[in-house]
Structure formats: structure tokens, C-alpha cells
Design an enzyme around this catalytic site. Sequence first.
Site, PDB file in Angstrom:
ATOM      1  N   GLY A 104       0.834  -1.206   0.000  1.00 22.18           N
ATOM      2  CA  GLY A 104       0.000   0.000   0.000  1.00 22.18           C
ATOM      3  C   GLY A 104       0.861   1.246   0.000  1.00 22.18           C
ATOM      4  O   GLY A 104       1.919   1.276   0.638  1.00 22.18           O
ATOM      5  N   HIS A 162       1.275 -16.439  49.272  1.00 23.77           N
ATOM      6  CA  HIS A 162       2.547 -17.047  49.663  1.00 23.77           C
ATOM      7  C   HIS A 162       2.521 -18.535  49.356  1.00 23.77           C
ATOM      8  O   HIS A 162       1.503 -19.178  49.616  1.00 23.77           O
ATOM      9  CB  HIS A 162       2.797 -16.829  51.150  1.00 23.77           C
ATOM     10  CG  HIS A 162       4.018 -17.545  51.646  1.00 23.77           C
ATOM     11  ND1 HIS A 162       5.287 -17.075  51.393  1.00 23.77           N
ATOM     12  CD2 HIS A 162       4.148 -18.705  52.343  1.00 23.77           C
ATOM     13  CE1 HIS A 162       6.159 -17.920  51.929  1.00 23.77           C
ATOM     14  NE2 HIS A 162       5.504 -18.912  52.514  1.00 23.77           N
ATOM     15  N   GLY A 178      19.900  -3.024  15.837  1.00 22.74           N
ATOM     16  CA  GLY A 178      18.754  -2.147  15.968  1.00 22.74           C
ATOM     17  C   GLY A 178      17.818  -2.232  14.769  1.00 22.74           C
ATOM     18  O   GLY A 178      18.049  -2.989  13.830  1.00 22.74           O
ATOM     19  N   ILE A 203      17.636  -7.794  21.267  1.00 20.95           N
ATOM     20  CA  ILE A 203      17.527  -8.885  20.286  1.00 20.95           C
ATOM     21  C   ILE A 203      18.805  -9.729  20.280  1.00 20.95           C
ATOM     22  O   ILE A 203      18.747 -10.962  20.256  1.00 20.95           O
ATOM     23  CB  ILE A 203      17.189  -8.308  18.890  1.00 20.95           C
ATOM     24  CG1 ILE A 203      15.771  -7.722  18.936  1.00 20.95           C
ATOM     25  CG2 ILE A 203      17.306  -9.365  17.798  1.00 20.95           C
ATOM     26  CD1 ILE A 203      15.323  -7.006  17.678  1.00 20.95           C
TER      27      ILE A 203
HETATM   28  P1  FAD Z   1       5.440  -4.688  12.173  1.00 23.49           P
HETATM   29  O1  FAD Z   1       5.192  -5.803  13.110  1.00 23.49           O
HETATM   30  O2  FAD Z   1       6.802  -4.548  11.589  1.00 23.49           O
HETATM   31  O3  FAD Z   1       4.367  -4.848  11.021  1.00 23.49           O
HETATM   32  C1  FAD Z   1       4.324  -3.983   9.934  1.00 23.49           C
HETATM   33  C2  FAD Z   1       3.632  -4.695   8.798  1.00 23.49           C
HETATM   34  O4  FAD Z   1       3.435  -3.746   7.766  1.00 23.49           O
HETATM   35  C3  FAD Z   1       4.429  -5.842   8.184  1.00 23.49           C
HETATM   36  O5  FAD Z   1       3.611  -6.964   8.060  1.00 23.49           O
HETATM   37  C4  FAD Z   1       4.838  -5.316   6.818  1.00 23.49           C
HETATM   38  O6  FAD Z   1       4.875  -6.336   5.841  1.00 23.49           O
HETATM   39  C5  FAD Z   1       3.702  -4.364   6.525  1.00 23.49           C
HETATM   40  N1  FAD Z   1       4.056  -3.292   5.584  1.00 23.49           N
HETATM   41  C6  FAD Z   1       5.093  -2.421   5.644  1.00 23.49           C
HETATM   42  N2  FAD Z   1       5.037  -1.546   4.638  1.00 23.49           N
HETATM   43  C7  FAD Z   1       3.938  -1.867   3.929  1.00 23.49           C
HETATM   44  C8  FAD Z   1       3.331  -1.330   2.777  1.00 23.49           C
HETATM   45  N3  FAD Z   1       3.818  -0.252   2.194  1.00 23.49           N
HETATM   46  N4  FAD Z   1       2.225  -1.926   2.296  1.00 23.49           N
HETATM   47  C9  FAD Z   1       1.695  -3.015   2.913  1.00 23.49           C
HETATM   48  N5  FAD Z   1       2.201  -3.552   4.011  1.00 23.49           N
HETATM   49  C10 FAD Z   1       3.310  -2.988   4.515  1.00 23.49           C
HETATM   50  N6  FAD Z   1       8.430  -6.530  20.794  1.00 23.49           N
HETATM   51  C11 FAD Z   1       7.840  -6.814  21.957  1.00 23.49           C
HETATM   52  O7  FAD Z   1       7.003  -6.029  22.425  1.00 23.49           O
HETATM   53  N7  FAD Z   1       8.133  -7.959  22.648  1.00 23.49           N
HETATM   54  C12 FAD Z   1       9.045  -8.850  22.194  1.00 23.49           C
HETATM   55  O8  FAD Z   1       9.291  -9.873  22.832  1.00 23.49           O
HETATM   56  C13 FAD Z   1       9.687  -8.582  20.956  1.00 23.49           C
HETATM   57  N8  FAD Z   1      10.582  -9.442  20.453  1.00 23.49           N
HETATM   58  C14 FAD Z   1      11.151  -9.195  19.238  1.00 23.49           C
HETATM   59  C15 FAD Z   1      12.073 -10.106  18.742  1.00 23.49           C
HETATM   60  C16 FAD Z   1      12.668  -9.901  17.517  1.00 23.49           C
HETATM   61  C17 FAD Z   1      13.636 -10.915  16.977  1.00 23.49           C
HETATM   62  C18 FAD Z   1      12.306  -8.742  16.755  1.00 23.49           C
HETATM   63  C19 FAD Z   1      12.890  -8.518  15.399  1.00 23.49           C
HETATM   64  C20 FAD Z   1      11.389  -7.827  17.250  1.00 23.49           C
HETATM   65  C21 FAD Z   1      10.824  -8.031  18.506  1.00 23.49           C
HETATM   66  N9  FAD Z   1       9.912  -7.129  19.056  1.00 23.49           N
HETATM   67  C22 FAD Z   1       9.341  -7.386  20.266  1.00 23.49           C
HETATM   68  C23 FAD Z   1       9.531  -5.888  18.362  1.00 23.49           C
HETATM   69  C24 FAD Z   1       8.155  -6.052  17.698  1.00 23.49           C
HETATM   70  O9  FAD Z   1       8.226  -7.115  16.781  1.00 23.49           O
HETATM   71  C25 FAD Z   1       7.765  -4.761  17.015  1.00 23.49           C
HETATM   72  O10 FAD Z   1       7.788  -3.698  17.946  1.00 23.49           O
HETATM   73  C26 FAD Z   1       6.354  -4.875  16.451  1.00 23.49           C
HETATM   74  O11 FAD Z   1       6.261  -5.922  15.527  1.00 23.49           O
HETATM   75  C27 FAD Z   1       5.970  -3.557  15.756  1.00 23.49           C
HETATM   76  O12 FAD Z   1       4.665  -3.660  15.297  1.00 23.49           O
HETATM   77  P2  FAD Z   1       4.171  -2.828  14.042  1.00 23.49           P
HETATM   78  O13 FAD Z   1       2.772  -3.279  13.795  1.00 23.49           O
HETATM   79  O14 FAD Z   1       4.433  -1.388  14.246  1.00 23.49           O
HETATM   80  O15 FAD Z   1       5.104  -3.282  12.820  1.00 23.49           O
HETATM   81  P1  AMP Z   2      19.258  -2.613  20.099  1.00 28.55           P
HETATM   82  O1  AMP Z   2      18.999  -1.278  19.448  1.00 28.55           O
HETATM   83  O2  AMP Z   2      18.774  -2.722  21.518  1.00 28.55           O
HETATM   84  O3  AMP Z   2      18.801  -3.765  19.255  1.00 28.55           O
HETATM   85  O4  AMP Z   2      20.850  -2.747  20.200  1.00 28.55           O
HETATM   86  C1  AMP Z   2      21.702  -2.721  19.085  1.00 28.55           C
HETATM   87  C2  AMP Z   2      23.114  -2.507  19.590  1.00 28.55           C
HETATM   88  O5  AMP Z   2      24.059  -2.694  18.522  1.00 28.55           O
HETATM   89  C3  AMP Z   2      23.373  -1.113  20.145  1.00 28.55           C
HETATM   90  O6  AMP Z   2      23.690  -1.217  21.503  1.00 28.55           O
HETATM   91  C4  AMP Z   2      24.563  -0.599  19.319  1.00 28.55           C
HETATM   92  O7  AMP Z   2      25.499   0.097  20.114  1.00 28.55           O
HETATM   93  C5  AMP Z   2      25.193  -1.867  18.766  1.00 28.55           C
HETATM   94  N1  AMP Z   2      25.992  -1.660  17.533  1.00 28.55           N
HETATM   95  C6  AMP Z   2      25.623  -0.938  16.431  1.00 28.55           C
HETATM   96  N2  AMP Z   2      26.610  -0.978  15.466  1.00 28.55           N
HETATM   97  C7  AMP Z   2      27.626  -1.750  15.981  1.00 28.55           C
HETATM   98  C8  AMP Z   2      28.932  -2.193  15.497  1.00 28.55           C
HETATM   99  N3  AMP Z   2      29.395  -1.870  14.273  1.00 28.55           N
HETATM  100  N4  AMP Z   2      29.694  -2.976  16.306  1.00 28.55           N
HETATM  101  C9  AMP Z   2      29.231  -3.340  17.534  1.00 28.55           C
HETATM  102  N5  AMP Z   2      28.028  -2.964  18.037  1.00 28.55           N
HETATM  103  C10 AMP Z   2      27.224  -2.181  17.282  1.00 28.55           C
END
Ligand code: FAD
Ligand code: AMP
Length: 476
Positions: A120, A449, A276, A190
Site C-alpha cells: 500500500g 505465599h 537495531g 535482540i
Molecule cells: P510490524 O510488526 O513490523 O508490522 C508492519 C507490517 O506492515 C508488516 O507486516 C509489513 O509487511 C507491513 N508493511 C510495511 N510496509 C507496507 C506497505 N507499504 N504496504 C503493505 N504492508 C506494509 N516486541 C515486543 O514487544 N516484545 C518482544 O518480545 C519482541 N521481540 C522481538 C524479537 C525480535 C527478533 C524482533 C525482530 C522484534 C521483537 N519485538 C518485540 C519488536 C516487535 O516485533 C515490534 O515492535 C512490532 O512488531 C511492531 O509492530 P508494528 O505493527 O508497528 O510493525
Molecule cells: P538494540 O537497538 O537494543 O537492538 O541494540 C543494538 C546494539 O548494537 C546497540 O547497543 C549498538 O550500540 C550496537 N551496535 C551498532 N553498530 C555496531 C557495530 N558496528 N559494532 C558493535 N556494536 C554495534
Amino acid sequence: MSYDVIVIGAGPAGYVAAIRCAQLGLKTACIDAWQDRDGKPVAGGTCLNAGCIPSKALLESSEFYEKIHRSGRHHGIAVNGAVLDVPSLMQRKDDIVRDLTTGIAALFKANGVEWIAGHGQLQPDCQVQVTPHTGEATVIGAAHVILATGSSPVEIDAAPLQDDIIVDSSGALDWQSVPAHVGIIGAGVIGLELGSVWRRLGAEVTLLEAQDVFLAMADQQIVRTGLRLFRQQGLDIHLGALVKSSQVVDASVALDYEDKNGRHALKVDRLIVAVGRRPRTDTIASKEAGLLLAEGGFIHVDADCSTNLPGVWAIGDAVRGPMLAHKGSEEGIAVAERIAGQSAEVNYDAIASVIYTQPEIAWVGKSEEALQGSGTQFNSGLFPFAASGRARAMQESDGMVKVLSDAATDRILGVHIIGAHASELIAEAVIAMEFDGCSEDIARTVFAHPTLSEALHEAALDVDGRAIHIAKIRHS
Ligand code: FAD
Ligand code: AMP
């Protein structure tokens, strides 16, 4: 075709917004571009497909394996011959993801949300161009558009992704065997969670973190305990280590990083880049739409998630604030209710953060460092799980609960937990803060408890120096 609301993105922000809109009687469509590895459109976004859920599924399996393998002896139970089957473990994770994403499709259907698979793009006047995975683009319109396009992993020049050798978090959730040595760039949330999974399954894990301060966003007393315990478990965490380059050589990765002692070489079998996430907003709007972006590519919004365009809202990872699923979902509900003419608010001061390591780290509100930085006068109460009967019985006595409250009013300003099930315990503190509670309110609450929750009770009592189960020398 015209709708009351079009939501772009079906992650936890977008799908929740769409369902709430439909509940409120608004004719709603939700567009999402995500496809599974077979090319099938799936709802749920990052959270369900490549984030919260698959990572927690693997954390659970790997912890179960470690407990069988290593911790049984504490209970007087020796288990011989436990066999790790990584493909089955991954299949379990995939099954959970499939069930949950299918569940969202069912929720859409039950609520009358029209789910449109495709990309979209916002056009002027609340029009949206939809480009399906196959076929011609069409344009649909609505009175309101909610942008919920989420975020993607940050990529760095020092470590370009390559096959399944140098991967981002999504790739590291899909390995079908345990690498001998895993390198991770970034010791953030992560990096630590993925590092924990692969260490528990048997890999040597080295984390290289550029910052000198570990988990700078969390309370540093809690974090110091975490760092000690994670290192004891075998996570080799290097702070102040900036990765300069990486190269795939003979199916392994040669890394070059720099710390205060100079340049170092490190060879690993697989590398995870966990540095990040950035908002996914590159193609969210046509130039003519005039959508204002803020620094870092986030969609500019006000406190109510309104963008600079009338009728256009934005929520979740694509806008300011913590990149957390529950934050996005609550913004989605609030925006749906605002569109329906109701008043709604998200309390950004009471959003919990959790790191699902072992032990878990969870907090809500301000850290001690943040309070000191703002010159706020506060009192602090602390209770170690070592003094909790339930934690001892569970063989989970590492960690503590810390309660910080305003020195003048006793209002709770922050609660920080490191310990087993911290992710669940923190909800008690969130509720207390949501109700503007004081440490005295928790201190006067009766807790069952023996439970881990009693540690929160005792920490609240300790704010006033009256915890029962810690010995303090008192002078008369
Ligand atoms: P997203 O979940 O990224 O969803 C966005 C959606 O929009 C996607 O499906 C994408 O395909 C769709 N999209 C994007 N652009 C378009 C477009 N132009 N047209 C149509 N569709 C589109 N958060 C927690 O709170 N707890 C956790 O334990 C946690 N664990 C995580 C572990 C990992 C490994 C990672 C990567 C993230 C984790 N997060 C966690 C973060 C969490 O996943 C995100 O904060 C959350 O998914 C954000 O939700 P959102 O709906 O904003 O975006
Ligand atoms: P988060 O945003 O919590 O997922 O953490 C990502 C982490 O990656 C941050 O703490 C950054 O300081 C670290 N980071 C980013 N670039 C580098 C790099 N080139 N080498 C080592 N650590 C990095």
C-alpha cells in the site's frame, strides 16, 4: 471502493487498529505485503512472523533443553541421552507462527475487516494505491488512513548480509543446525535473546557491543547483575567493541573489531547482525501525498498519532517511542477510538520493557540513573530473590526487585526486576503505576505465599525500611 478506514500494515499495531475500528462499526480494510517463505500472504507483521513470537518459541524450547540437560542435577534428577532435534524445534516454532497468523485472518473475517494482500502507498486525499503481489495496481479511498508499516533490521556496511552465514534476526530464527561458534554484533535486547537461544542449544556465543555501557536504557544496578549472570552462563560479551569489517571466508566469518586495546580478529561460523531497527517508511507515501517524516525516517506524529495530513494517522514502530508490540497495539486502539469520536489516551509513562533472557529483565518507568539525571528526589526499596521461598524452591534465586518512589509523594516512579518470570511480574507494577499508586499501596496489599510476587511486596516495604525477610542491622 470507499472505506471509513484503511490500515496499511497488519502487524500488532495495524491489525489491532483494524479490528478495533471494525468493532466500532467502521468499514475497514487492512493492507499488508508480508509473505511467508512459500509466498503465501500472512498477517501479523514482524511480531508474529519474525519477532516476538518465534523468538519466544525458541527461547522456551532452548531453555527446556538446557534445564533437562544441565539443571536437572540441582533437583536430584539426572537425565541421560537427551537428544536435540533442531529441525523439529524449528517446526514447532513455525507451527506456532502459522496458527497465530491464521488466527488473525480469522479475527479479520469475524469482525468484517477486509484483508488486502499487497503493497500500500498513501496518495493525496486519503487515497491508497494497492499493488498486489501479482496483477495490476488499484486505488482505494477512505475517510481515514492509519499507517502501521513497522520497522526493518538495520544493516551496516561492516557486515553485509550473506546467505545463512551473515544474517539479521530473521535469519537467526531459522537456522536448521547449531553452529559451533556464533558471533553477534550488538548486545541489545535482540542480540541477547538470540544469543541465549543458540548458547543454550550448544553454540559458543560471542557478542560484540560498540557501547561501553551495557543495556544503557535499563537501570544499571539491575543490568550489572544481568551482565555477571550472562557471562557466567557463557555468553562472551565484549563491551566497547566496534565491528569494523567482516568477510565470509570458507563458509565462516572473519571479523575485525576495535576496542580500547586496539584492533582484534575473530573467526566465527555464523554472524548475527543485531544493531537495531529502523522505521519502514521508504515507500509509504507518494511524494505528492506530502507526508512529513521526522528524524531517522519515523513518520512525524503528534501526541495523538495524527500526522501532518488530515485524516492520516500513524502508529507502532513507524513512529516515535519504544519499538514494542504492545506500544503499537495500544496506539492502534486509541487511534481507532479517536476516529470513532471517542477520547482515548496511551500512557507512555507506564509501558513495560522486557528482555526474555534467563533470568528475565523487565522494567517500567524511570531508572535510578534517569531520576538522578533529572534531579528528582526518590526513595528506593530492594528485595533479592535469594530471600524468596518460592524462588529458592524453583532454583531461581538470582536477581532482585527494585521499587523507586517519589521522596515527597511516595508515587511509584519506576520498578525494575531481574529474575524468573520478570515479564509476568512487571504487570503488577504497570497496573500500580497506571492507577497512580504509591509504594505504600503495594506494601499494604496482601500477596499470596509462596509466590515470586512477594518480592515486589517486600521491595515496596523496603522503600520505608520495613521489609520482613532481609536482615538489616538496626541500632537503637
Ligand atoms: P510490524 O510488526 O513490523 O508490522 C508492519 C507490517 O506492515 C508488516 O507486516 C509489513 O509487511 C507491513 N508493511 C510495511 N510496509 C507496507 C506497505 N507499504 N504496504 C503493505 N504492508 C506494509 N516486541 C515486543 O514487544 N516484545 C518482544 O518480545 C519482541 N521481540 C522481538 C524479537 C525480535 C527478533 C524482533 C525482530 C522484534 C521483537 N519485538 C518485540 C519488536 C516487535 O516485533 C515490534 O515492535 C512490532 O512488531 C511492531 O509492530 P508494528 O505493527 O508497528 O510493525
Ligand atoms: P538494540 O537497538 O537494543 O537492538 O541494540 C543494538 C546494539 O548494537 C546497540 O547497543 C549498538 O550500540 C550496537 N551496535 C551498532 N553498530 C555496531 C557495530 N558496528 N559494532 C558493535 N556494536 C554495534
